[in-house]
Design a protein around this motif. Sequence first.
Motif, PDB file in Angstrom:
ATOM      1  N   ALA A 118       0.820  -1.222   0.000  1.00  0.00           N
ATOM      2  CA  ALA A 118       0.000   0.000   0.000  1.00  0.00           C
ATOM      3  C   ALA A 118       0.846   1.260   0.000  1.00  0.00           C
ATOM      4  O   ALA A 118       0.502   2.254  -0.662  1.00  0.00           O
ATOM      5  N   LYS A 119       1.955   1.260   0.747  1.00  0.00           N
ATOM      6  CA  LYS A 119       2.754   2.477   0.901  1.00  0.00           C
ATOM      7  C   LYS A 119       3.274   3.003  -0.440  1.00  0.00           C
ATOM      8  O   LYS A 119       3.049   4.174  -0.782  1.00  0.00           O
ATOM      9  N   PRO A 120       3.991   2.178  -1.254  1.00  0.00           N
ATOM     10  CA  PRO A 120       4.470   2.707  -2.542  1.00  0.00           C
ATOM     11  C   PRO A 120       3.328   3.098  -3.487  1.00  0.00           C
ATOM     12  O   PRO A 120       3.457   4.048  -4.249  1.00  0.00           O
ATOM     13  N   ILE A 121       2.200   2.349  -3.411  1.00  0.00           N
ATOM     14  CA  ILE A 121       1.072   2.714  -4.285  1.00  0.00           C
ATOM     15  C   ILE A 121       0.528   4.087  -3.910  1.00  0.00           C
ATOM     16  O   ILE A 121       0.321   4.956  -4.770  1.00  0.00           O
ATOM     17  N   LEU A 122       0.298   4.319  -2.609  1.00  0.00           N
ATOM     18  CA  LEU A 122      -0.254   5.607  -2.151  1.00  0.00           C
ATOM     19  C   LEU A 122       0.692   6.753  -2.454  1.00  0.00           C
ATOM     20  O   LEU A 122       0.276   7.854  -2.820  1.00  0.00           O
ATOM     21  N   VAL A 123       1.979   6.499  -2.272  1.00  0.00           N
ATOM     22  CA  VAL A 123       2.964   7.567  -2.486  1.00  0.00           C
ATOM     23  C   VAL A 123       3.183   7.827  -3.974  1.00  0.00           C
ATOM     24  O   VAL A 123       3.276   8.979  -4.413  1.00  0.00           O
TER      25      VAL A 123
END
Length: 853
Positions: A816-821
């Motif tokens: 989720a983190k790389p997708i959101l960023v």
Amino acid sequence: LDWWHADRYCEQRFAQLLFEPQDSEQVSFSKLLQSHHIRGSVWLNERDGVLHKPKRRRDHIVPVLVFRDKTDTKYVKVLSDFPALPAVTACAHLQWDTRTQEIATIFSYAVPTFFNEFQLRGFVDEEGFVRFALIVHGHHSPYLPVFRADGQWHHFCVTWQQENGTWSIYADGKRRASASGLYAVGLSAPQAIYSQGTFIIGQDQDSLGGTFTEKESFSGNITDLHIWQKVLGAEQIEKVRSCWVVEQDLVFGWSSNTLEVESTVQEVTAQFLCPGPVEECRVFEVGSSGFSYASCLQSLPFICRYRKDAYWQLKKAQLESSHSLISRVNMLAERTVIPENVFTSDAQDMNLSVALGALDVLATVLRKRETPVLESSDLLAVLQLLKQVSDVEVQEGEELEMLEPLGQYYVEVTELILGEQNIETWSSVSQVIKGPMAVVELCNRMVSHLAPLLTAGRTKVTIQHRNVGLRRVMVKNMWFGYGSLQRCLSGAGSSAVFQDVAASDGGQKYLSTTVGTAVISSTLLSDYQEISTSVRYRLQHRIQVPWGGAWMVISMFFLCFLVHVSPDAGGMWSTAGCSVVTSLPDSTACFCNHTTNFAVLLQVYEMQQRTTKEELTLQTLTFIGCGVSFCALIVTFILFLAVGVPKSERTTVHKNLIFALAAAEALLMFSELAKTNQVVCFTVTAFLHLFFMAAFSWMLVEGLLLWSKVVAVNMSEDRRMKFYYVTGWGLPVVIVGVTLATSFNKYVADNHCWLNVQTNVIWAFVGPVLFILAVNTFVLFRVVMVTVSSARRRSKMLTPNSSLENQIGIQIWATAKPILVLLPVLGLTWVCGVLVHLSIIWAYVFIVLNSLQ
């Protein structure tokens, strides 16, 4: 009135002939009619909109007499005894020999005291009409035109009665001539036609039963001769024309057994196709509360039925009217051309001359109006007049040269009322007239009037006034360009009802459709009858995409539609029987397995039709979002410069992306203000194109930078930065420069400061954007895979005995983190632009995500 005129009377007044009452209503309805002193039968409309019995063209096997060439020998004698005839009707089907223009005797009846007792003669005049004259007791009526000498079968009837010597001549079901005074002068009272005479077909008797002359003989074909000792009415004559024998008072019926045929007259048995129609229409029996059918030609009472909402809208238009248009027309015409009260006035009998004068005056007034916007009552009055003109019956012998200017005025008036300034007026009468599709059917009717203009020397008639035109030839065509029908269709709201929509579409996909081409109508005609056949046509696109905030990625597709049109009821769109053959960026070819009253190609957009409130909300959200985003970008840019963030590839790429986005969003917020100035709008469009293209190019660089961290790249940092600058700024400059050089005159859209979506210019933006989004999607996918893999390895090294739930949580966060960023950094939030057509919710999501990018 008869059913046809009753139906027309109601339709001209924006109403419909009364429908059949429900079972529960029949008794009360019958009592209501009786209270208004209405007895007997009243006409009814069929609920399915078609007559109970279709037009019947009966196959009729009959003996046909063939008189080849004019001679003094060919004759046929009727073997019947004739009584005295105080009244008489003689009818037959006739095919005139067009090679001769001399006088010909169709039949002659002679008695010992008078050889020219009862006779019908004719000849072809210089204008190509067959003229008939009736002779009774030796007295001659004038030769009058009855039908064209076109080599086709025609039906005629002649009637005469002893009282006042009244006579009539009918041809093809219509009365062409009538008068009185055809009897012997000097007698105390008119005499009946004498009995016990000799009836000869094809010759003039100069003695009882003989002494024929070549120059007065008949040349042609004749069949179905019948004689009655009474005058038949119009309804009975129509039945006879359609080969239905009226038995009452029949003196002679057509049969080979009752004919003495001279040997050189050829007698053939032929399958004769009777012209028709004999139709029966639905009636309501007042008193008995039952239903039955009656001949449509009877004159019966009728009732016009209004929907309540349409009726009150008519009344409102009448009350609010200033009658300015009508009064100006009447003043110019110096007589009442259009009735002031269009809702209650009686139908006026309109012929070609009256129709031409009315449209001439009306077109003059509409052309010169100080305020071009029509009132509701004005529009209804004009439409009523157009209805009346389209229903004019062109009679044989009328001044046919009036037809072409009549068509020209008709098309011009149609064009003037379909002007863009009248969009609101069309909306204001939407309950009475279901949108401007009504004019399509009216124009289709009007085209049929041009038929008499077609001759061997003139096989085509074309009339055009700017965006509206019609053409009458073997194939009847009609078209409506963008200056007329489309604007009113889109401006007056969606008046089309969709049917036959594929089930997979859920009946929703086509609700946001817009007319994407000119509107056409094609009908194949043979003997003035419509013939259904397969048709293939190609139409050029007219693409109009609304500017709705920050989204500019457009998806579109084309479907072939036909429309079933009915006056005052709008149109019903359908794809039944039609399919796309080929679809190109500028045109689409369609194939339909039948012709129709109206064929149209629709462009389907990805966006639904939105209300003014929704559009305002979207624009407000765009402005606020871009404003907030612009401020945040400026603050971030200043922080990068002032706080002393260490210089690196990452910060340099971020700063360039920030600058490009800030410039693009600033221009976007104020682009609406530049519309009024053509030069400023062109400049704003070019810079919008440049900075949005640069923003996407730097998003591509962000993706390439990420890729360089994931996959080893054998390139030094300095070389990479040069490559990044060339990609981030060089590529947009080249794209914009090439686009301006090749499409300078069609670069800007008509209604807003953005690229012209009606040409291929839009692809100078959409093409590169789609490529960048595809590359960055792949980069994101690869980065997420590496990140998840790294998180899994790190989790096993640091906490080898952690629970399964903890490991799953770590992997979910790692995903989720790389997708959101990275979604906004790589510009992938723009992908949801393709979902905007599904729901207004997606439009809000799209604007929020991208204006706050």
